[in-house]
Motif scaffolding. Structure first.
Motif, PDB file in Angstrom:
ATOM      1  N   ALA A  27       0.836  -1.209   0.000  1.00 26.53           N
ATOM      2  CA  ALA A  27       0.000   0.000   0.000  1.00 26.53           C
ATOM      3  C   ALA A  27       0.866   1.252   0.000  1.00 26.53           C
ATOM      4  CB  ALA A  27      -0.988  -0.002   1.159  1.00 26.53           C
ATOM      5  N   ASP A  28       2.002   1.187  -0.705  1.00 27.92           N
ATOM      6  CA  ASP A  28       2.937   2.311  -0.812  1.00 27.92           C
ATOM      7  C   ASP A  28       2.587   3.112  -2.058  1.00 27.92           C
ATOM      8  OD1 ASP A  28       5.079   4.053  -1.128  1.00 27.92           O
ATOM      9  OD2 ASP A  28       6.595   2.549  -0.593  1.00 27.92           O
ATOM     10  N   ALA A  29       1.661   4.037  -1.901  1.00 29.17           N
ATOM     11  CA  ALA A  29       1.171   4.827  -3.030  1.00 29.17           C
ATOM     12  C   ALA A  29       2.287   5.626  -3.693  1.00 29.17           C
ATOM     13  CB  ALA A  29       0.057   5.764  -2.572  1.00 29.17           C
ATOM     14  N   GLY A  30       3.206   6.165  -2.911  1.00 23.75           N
ATOM     15  CA  GLY A  30       4.299   6.951  -3.475  1.00 23.75           C
ATOM     16  C   GLY A  30       5.171   6.130  -4.402  1.00 23.75           C
ATOM     17  N   ALA A  31       5.546   4.931  -3.971  1.00 22.19           N
ATOM     18  CA  ALA A  31       6.386   4.065  -4.797  1.00 22.19           C
ATOM     19  C   ALA A  31       5.628   3.587  -6.029  1.00 22.19           C
ATOM     20  CB  ALA A  31       6.899   2.879  -3.988  1.00 22.19           C
ATOM     21  N   LEU A  35       6.482   4.680 -10.221  1.00 22.74           N
ATOM     22  CA  LEU A  35       6.801   3.714 -11.275  1.00 22.74           C
ATOM     23  C   LEU A  35       5.903   3.862 -12.500  1.00 22.74           C
ATOM     24  CD1 LEU A  35       7.439   0.738  -8.889  1.00 22.74           C
ATOM     25  CD2 LEU A  35       9.134   1.730 -10.455  1.00 22.74           C
ATOM     26  N   CYS A  36       4.980   4.822 -12.455  1.00 25.63           N
ATOM     27  CA  CYS A  36       4.037   5.042 -13.552  1.00 25.63           C
ATOM     28  C   CYS A  36       4.383   6.304 -14.328  1.00 25.63           C
ATOM     29  CB  CYS A  36       2.615   5.175 -13.013  1.00 25.63           C
ATOM     30  SG  CYS A  36       1.986   3.663 -12.269  1.00 25.63           S
ATOM     31  N   ALA A  37       4.068   6.283 -15.614  1.00 24.28           N
ATOM     32  CA  ALA A  37       4.196   7.480 -16.443  1.00 24.28           C
ATOM     33  C   ALA A  37       3.164   8.508 -15.971  1.00 24.28           C
ATOM     34  CB  ALA A  37       3.961   7.122 -17.909  1.00 24.28           C
ATOM     35  N   PRO A  38       3.431   9.789 -16.162  1.00 24.87           N
ATOM     36  CA  PRO A  38       2.470  10.809 -15.725  1.00 24.87           C
ATOM     37  C   PRO A  38       1.067  10.612 -16.301  1.00 24.87           C
ATOM     38  CG  PRO A  38       4.552  11.834 -16.307  1.00 24.87           C
ATOM     39  CD  PRO A  38       4.653  10.381 -16.709  1.00 24.87           C
ATOM     40  N   ASP A  39       0.971  10.103 -17.523  1.00 28.50           N
ATOM     41  CA  ASP A  39      -0.343   9.907 -18.154  1.00 28.50           C
ATOM     42  C   ASP A  39      -0.723   8.433 -18.238  1.00 28.50           C
ATOM     43  OD1 ASP A  39       1.520   9.179 -20.057  1.00 28.50           O
ATOM     44  OD2 ASP A  39       0.386  10.026 -21.730  1.00 28.50           O
ATOM     45  N   VAL A  40      -0.309   7.644 -17.221  1.00 26.58           N
ATOM     46  CA  VAL A  40      -0.620   6.215 -17.189  1.00 26.58           C
ATOM     47  C   VAL A  40      -2.114   6.001 -17.429  1.00 26.58           C
ATOM     48  CG1 VAL A  40      -0.881   6.174 -14.665  1.00 26.58           C
ATOM     49  CG2 VAL A  40      -0.338   4.062 -15.890  1.00 26.58           C
ATOM     50  N   GLU A  41      -2.438   5.000 -18.222  1.00 34.19           N
ATOM     51  CA  GLU A  41      -3.835   4.632 -18.456  1.00 34.19           C
ATOM     52  C   GLU A  41      -4.176   3.457 -17.552  1.00 34.19           C
ATOM     53  OE1 GLU A  41      -6.882   3.325 -22.047  1.00 34.19           O
ATOM     54  OE2 GLU A  41      -4.724   3.013 -22.317  1.00 34.19           O
ATOM     55  N   GLU A  53      -2.634  10.334 -10.556  1.00 43.42           N
ATOM     56  CA  GLU A  53      -3.498  10.577  -9.394  1.00 43.42           C
ATOM     57  C   GLU A  53      -4.503   9.452  -9.186  1.00 43.42           C
ATOM     58  OE1 GLU A  53      -5.236  12.516 -12.985  1.00 43.42           O
ATOM     59  OE2 GLU A  53      -3.273  12.636 -12.067  1.00 43.42           O
ATOM     60  N   VAL A  54      -4.781   8.672 -10.229  1.00 44.66           N
ATOM     61  CA  VAL A  54      -5.687   7.529 -10.099  1.00 44.66           C
ATOM     62  C   VAL A  54      -5.026   6.431  -9.273  1.00 44.66           C
ATOM     63  CG1 VAL A  54      -6.891   5.725 -11.393  1.00 44.66           C
ATOM     64  CG2 VAL A  54      -6.802   8.058 -12.277  1.00 44.66           C
ATOM     65  N   ILE A  55      -3.732   6.249  -9.467  1.00 46.56           N
ATOM     66  CA  ILE A  55      -2.988   5.199  -8.766  1.00 46.56           C
ATOM     67  C   ILE A  55      -2.831   5.554  -7.294  1.00 46.56           C
ATOM     68  CG2 ILE A  55      -0.751   4.008  -8.586  1.00 46.56           C
ATOM     69  CD1 ILE A  55      -2.324   3.199 -11.067  1.00 46.56           C
ATOM     70  N   GLY A  56      -2.569   6.814  -6.992  1.00 46.35           N
ATOM     71  CA  GLY A  56      -2.240   7.258  -5.638  1.00 46.35           C
ATOM     72  C   GLY A  56      -3.062   6.645  -4.525  1.00 46.35           C
ATOM     73  N   PRO A  57      -4.382   6.870  -4.469  1.00 46.52           N
ATOM     74  CA  PRO A  57      -5.163   6.374  -3.336  1.00 46.52           C
ATOM     75  C   PRO A  57      -5.564   4.897  -3.437  1.00 46.52           C
ATOM     76  CG  PRO A  57      -6.555   7.640  -4.814  1.00 46.52           C
ATOM     77  CD  PRO A  57      -5.144   7.752  -5.334  1.00 46.52           C
TER      78      PRO A  57
END
Length: 142
Positions: A27-31, A35-41, A53-57
């Protein structure tokens, strides 16, 4: 047989995905986000969305952990991981379910550019990426 550059590229893509899976399990949102591109789909059952920002929470909210079972990586940018997945309630720790799922990824430039979980399993993930059983990686990325 793939050349050394191709093998190094496959190993690098698989290492990025494995590091992302570890971050999600913790649950390490930062890590995971790093590892994702800024515009990860991120593709889900209701469509797709873009952006880190979708991955974060998600890792903390989902209570999702997994144990990789099989890994696939081809000459393109695709990686597929079959997983024994479990879901727990983040607040109580109570189990919410378990299933074998597969996740497909696109990795470019050392970052995940696309992620999709396939609840219908490995065959669907392989078909979506164009990978086959011949692309299975039998040793772990280092």
């Amino acid at each position: 047989m793939p050349g050394a550059d191709t093998v190094a590229g496959m190993t690098g893509r698989l290492a990025v995905v494995e590091a992302w899976l570890v971050a999600v399990d913790r649950a390490d949102a930062g890590a995971a986000t790093a590892l994702c591109a800024p515009d990860v789909e991120v593709v889900g059952p209701c469509g797709s969305v873009r952006g880190r920002e979708v991955i974060g929470p998600w890792p903390a909210r989902a209570g999702f952990t997994s144990r990789p079972l099989r890994r696939f990586c081809g000459a393109g940018d695709a990686v597929v991981v079959e997983q024994d997945a479990t879901w727990t309630d983040p607040g109580t720790g109570a189990g919410r379910g378990r299933a074998v799922v597969a996740s497909s990824f696109r990795v470019a430039g050392g970052a995940i550019t696309r992620y999709q979980r396939h609840d219908d399993g490995l065959p669907a993930a392989l078909a979506a990426t164009g990978l086959t059983d011949a692309d299975e990686v039998l040793t772990r990325a280092s």
